[in-house]
Design a protein around this motif. Structure first.
Motif, mmCIF file in Angstrom:
data_model
loop_
_atom_site.group_PDB
_atom_site.id
_atom_site.type_symbol
_atom_site.label_atom_id
_atom_site.label_comp_id
_atom_site.label_asym_id
_atom_site.label_seq_id
_atom_site.Cartn_x
_atom_site.Cartn_y
_atom_site.Cartn_z
ATOM 1 N N VAL A 120 5.960 -91.998 17.105
ATOM 2 C CA VAL A 120 5.799 -90.603 17.520
ATOM 3 C C VAL A 120 7.192 -90.017 17.713
ATOM 4 C CG1 VAL A 120 4.859 -89.039 19.245
ATOM 5 C CG2 VAL A 120 3.608 -91.121 18.641
ATOM 6 N N ARG A 121 7.610 -89.139 16.797
ATOM 7 C CA ARG A 121 8.972 -88.582 16.829
ATOM 8 C C ARG A 121 9.077 -87.378 17.747
ATOM 9 N NH1 ARG A 121 13.163 -87.691 17.767
ATOM 10 N NH2 ARG A 121 15.101 -87.714 16.567
ATOM 11 N N SER A 122 8.019 -86.603 17.870
ATOM 12 C CA SER A 122 8.017 -85.461 18.784
ATOM 13 C C SER A 122 6.573 -85.089 19.090
ATOM 14 C CB SER A 122 8.756 -84.258 18.187
ATOM 15 O OG SER A 122 8.005 -83.685 17.130
ATOM 16 N N THR A 123 6.366 -84.499 20.247
ATOM 17 C CA THR A 123 5.042 -84.023 20.631
ATOM 18 C C THR A 123 5.171 -82.657 21.280
ATOM 19 O OG1 THR A 123 4.153 -86.253 20.961
ATOM 20 C CG2 THR A 123 2.997 -84.459 22.054
ATOM 21 N N ASP A 124 4.282 -81.755 20.906
ATOM 22 C CA ASP A 124 4.282 -80.402 21.451
ATOM 23 C C ASP A 124 2.861 -80.051 21.869
ATOM 24 O OD1 ASP A 124 5.295 -78.004 22.261
ATOM 25 O OD2 ASP A 124 5.430 -77.119 20.262
ATOM 26 N N GLU A 125 2.734 -79.159 22.835
ATOM 27 C CA GLU A 125 1.422 -78.708 23.286
ATOM 28 C C GLU A 125 1.273 -77.218 23.043
ATOM 29 O OE1 GLU A 125 0.749 -79.676 27.355
ATOM 30 O OE2 GLU A 125 0.440 -81.824 26.961
ATOM 31 N N GLY A 126 0.050 -76.821 22.724
ATOM 32 C CA GLY A 126 -0.257 -75.413 22.581
ATOM 33 C C GLY A 126 -0.776 -74.839 23.881
ATOM 34 N N MET A 127 -1.191 -73.597 23.830
ATOM 35 C CA MET A 127 -1.735 -72.927 25.012
ATOM 36 C C MET A 127 -3.168 -73.401 25.258
ATOM 37 S SD MET A 127 -0.293 -69.043 24.427
ATOM 38 C CE MET A 127 -1.094 -68.489 25.935
ATOM 39 N N GLY A 128 -3.537 -73.495 26.524
ATOM 40 C CA GLY A 128 -4.875 -73.923 26.872
ATOM 41 C C GLY A 128 -5.933 -72.910 26.440
ATOM 42 N N VAL A 129 -7.094 -73.427 26.063
ATOM 43 C CA VAL A 129 -8.224 -72.614 25.621
ATOM 44 C C VAL A 129 -9.435 -73.007 26.469
ATOM 45 C CG1 VAL A 129 -9.734 -72.070 23.666
ATOM 46 C CG2 VAL A 129 -7.301 -72.517 23.280
ATOM 47 N N ALA A 149 1.415 -72.505 17.511
ATOM 48 C CA ALA A 149 2.113 -73.793 17.555
ATOM 49 C C ALA A 149 3.152 -73.964 16.450
ATOM 50 C CB ALA A 149 1.089 -74.929 17.460
ATOM 51 N N ALA A 150 2.972 -73.293 15.336
ATOM 52 C CA ALA A 150 3.797 -73.559 14.154
ATOM 53 C C ALA A 150 5.301 -73.423 14.391
ATOM 54 C CB ALA A 150 3.348 -72.671 12.996
ATOM 55 N N PRO A 151 5.792 -72.371 15.074
ATOM 56 C CA PRO A 151 7.245 -72.281 15.266
ATOM 57 C C PRO A 151 7.825 -73.471 16.032
ATOM 58 C CG PRO A 151 6.217 -70.151 15.675
ATOM 59 C CD PRO A 151 5.100 -71.144 15.552
ATOM 60 N N GLY A 152 7.092 -73.947 17.052
ATOM 61 C CA GLY A 152 7.583 -75.098 17.803
ATOM 62 C C GLY A 152 7.623 -76.360 16.962
ATOM 63 N N ILE A 153 6.608 -76.546 16.119
ATOM 64 C CA ILE A 153 6.595 -77.710 15.229
ATOM 65 C C ILE A 153 7.758 -77.630 14.251
ATOM 66 C CG2 ILE A 153 5.280 -78.943 13.465
ATOM 67 C CD1 ILE A 153 2.737 -77.790 14.834
ATOM 68 N N ALA A 154 7.958 -76.436 13.682
ATOM 69 C CA ALA A 154 9.068 -76.253 12.744
ATOM 70 C C ALA A 154 10.408 -76.510 13.424
ATOM 71 C CB ALA A 154 9.035 -74.841 12.154
ATOM 72 N N ALA A 162 18.409 -82.587 11.898
ATOM 73 C CA ALA A 162 19.763 -82.610 12.452
ATOM 74 C C ALA A 162 20.114 -84.002 12.972
ATOM 75 C CB ALA A 162 19.883 -81.577 13.569
ATOM 76 N N ASP A 163 19.140 -84.681 13.557
ATOM 77 C CA ASP A 163 19.386 -86.047 14.041
ATOM 78 C C ASP A 163 19.661 -86.990 12.875
ATOM 79 O OD1 ASP A 163 19.330 -88.135 16.188
ATOM 80 O OD2 ASP A 163 17.611 -88.840 15.030
ATOM 81 N N PRO A 303 20.559 -81.798 17.192
ATOM 82 C CA PRO A 303 19.659 -82.932 16.925
ATOM 83 C C PRO A 303 18.579 -83.080 17.994
ATOM 84 C CG PRO A 303 21.963 -83.585 16.689
ATOM 85 C CD PRO A 303 21.955 -82.227 17.338
ATOM 86 N N LEU A 304 17.403 -83.462 17.569
ATOM 87 C CA LEU A 304 16.342 -83.796 18.506
ATOM 88 C C LEU A 304 16.675 -85.136 19.154
ATOM 89 C CD1 LEU A 304 13.495 -82.582 19.272
ATOM 90 C CD2 LEU A 304 12.544 -84.365 17.794
ATOM 91 N N PRO A 305 16.558 -85.242 20.481
ATOM 92 C CA PRO A 305 16.881 -86.527 21.125
ATOM 93 C C PRO A 305 16.023 -87.654 20.569
ATOM 94 C CG PRO A 305 16.650 -84.775 22.753
ATOM 95 C CD PRO A 305 16.180 -84.208 21.442
ATOM 96 N N PRO A 306 16.518 -88.889 20.637
ATOM 97 C CA PRO A 306 15.737 -90.032 20.158
ATOM 98 C C PRO A 306 14.403 -90.124 20.894
ATOM 99 C CG PRO A 306 18.007 -90.667 20.566
ATOM 100 C CD PRO A 306 17.848 -89.278 21.113
ATOM 101 N N PRO A 307 13.362 -90.569 20.213
ATOM 102 C CA PRO A 307 12.045 -90.628 20.850
ATOM 103 C C PRO A 307 11.908 -91.842 21.759
ATOM 104 C CG PRO A 307 11.911 -91.527 18.646
ATOM 105 C CD PRO A 307 13.345 -91.027 18.827
#
Length: 314
Positions: A120-129, A149-154, A162-163, A303-307
């Motif tokens: 798992v290299r990165s994890t993001d959450e969307g808004m609650g529904v 969610a798309a901009p955060g994933i991108a 970058a990493d 760079p994204l920090p190491p997972p």
């Protein structure tokens, strides 16, 4: 006196409205875009040119709604210049795991970027529904969740790239970009030569190296100058429109970006010696080209920090 006045006016133009970057050509790069043969040859461990987005099996949705959400996420990522595809993850794929968790009467969608090794290299959450709305699988709600969610994933993918560049000694984070300068064409007077000399001198720095042969170049730059007749100016003197377009392409010949300079000048004012006008124009153009190269290559991205190592189940 008239000549000196023109030089000051030209310099003012370039510092104000004279330079515009064509934003449509400056999309932020992501690690899942195919960099072409030259780009692949410079990468130690290049990722594939697509991101698989399988329909989720554990997202608190029915099968039909889960498939629709996957397709919505793909469409939203394509809008972010990420070449995603709605299909099961195959061996060697980077993929996006969609999921959802219940929290306080709401459902929170989750998005995890998974490496080919299952990390798992990165994890993001969307808004609650609201839970009932989510369970119903309303198409408008699923599309809205994907778009949010798309901009955060991108952004996470940009950080991953970058990493990777940080760990690749051959990347442009660790060496100057090799830029083939093809010269200037179309300028009146001695503009072709004067602009070319001034631009080559202005562009060279610790991040950009100018070369006069295309072999092994990371980018190529060429400038096209166009002069057209315009209406008389406020003083009644004939005017001309001056346009300089500095086009940047990558090693595969794809458009990386362009910097455009525009100005109205007294008619035929540049039919002879350009002098300081060429220097001012070239210095500003070099800054624009440097920005194109930096943004397109991603060398300035953080760079994204190491997972925290965790393996994902497909």
């Amino acid at each position: 006196m008239k000549r000196a006045l023109f030089v000051r006016r030209a310099a003012g133009l370039i510092g104000a409205a004279g330079l515009s970057l064509l934003s449509g050509c400056l999309d932020v790069p992501h690690p899942f875009r195919d960099p072409g043969r030259e780009g692949r040859s410079l990468a130690l461990n290049p990722p594939p040119s697509r991101l698989a987005v399988p329909a989720p099996s554990a997202a608190l949705l029915g099968d039909a709604a889960a498939g629709e959400w996957s397709r919505d996420v793909v469409a939203a990522l394509l809008e972010q210049s990420v070449p995603a595809v709605a299909q099961p993850a195959r061996k060697g794929d980077w993929w996006l795991r969609l999921g959802a968790v219940s929290r306080g009467g709401q459902v929170v969608p989750t998005y995890s970027v998974i490496t080919p090794a299952g990390v798992v290299r990165s994890t993001d959450e969307g808004m609650g529904v609201p839970a009932a709305t989510w369970a119903a699988g309303d198409p408008a709600m699923l599309k809205a969740a994907a778009g949010q969610a798309a901009p955060g994933i991108a952004g996470a993918l940009t950080g991953i790239q970058a990493d990777q560049m940080d760990h690749d000694p051959h990347s442009l984070k660790h060496r100057a970009a090799r830029i083939f300068f093809a010269g200037v064409a179309g300028a009146p007077g001695d503009g072709d030569v004067a602009l070319a000399r001034a631009f080559a001198a202005s562009l060279r720095d610790a991040e950009d190296a100018v070369q006069n042969v295309p072999r092994d170049a990371d980018f190529s730059v060429a400038c096209k100058v166009t002069v057209t007749d315009g209406p008389p100016g406020t003083t009644g003197h004939p005017q001309q429109h001056l346009q300089l377009v500095w086009r940047v392409v990558d090693a595969a010949g794809k458009e990386a970006g362009a910097a455009t300079q525009l100005h109205d000048i007294d008619a035929h004012a540049l039919d002879g010696h350009w002098g300081d006008v060429a220097v001012a124009a070239a210095q500003e153009a070099a800054g624009g080209v440097r920005q194109v190269v930096a943004r397109y290559s991603g060398r300035d991205n953080v760079p994204l920090p190491p997972p925290v190592v965790a393996h994902a189940q497909r």
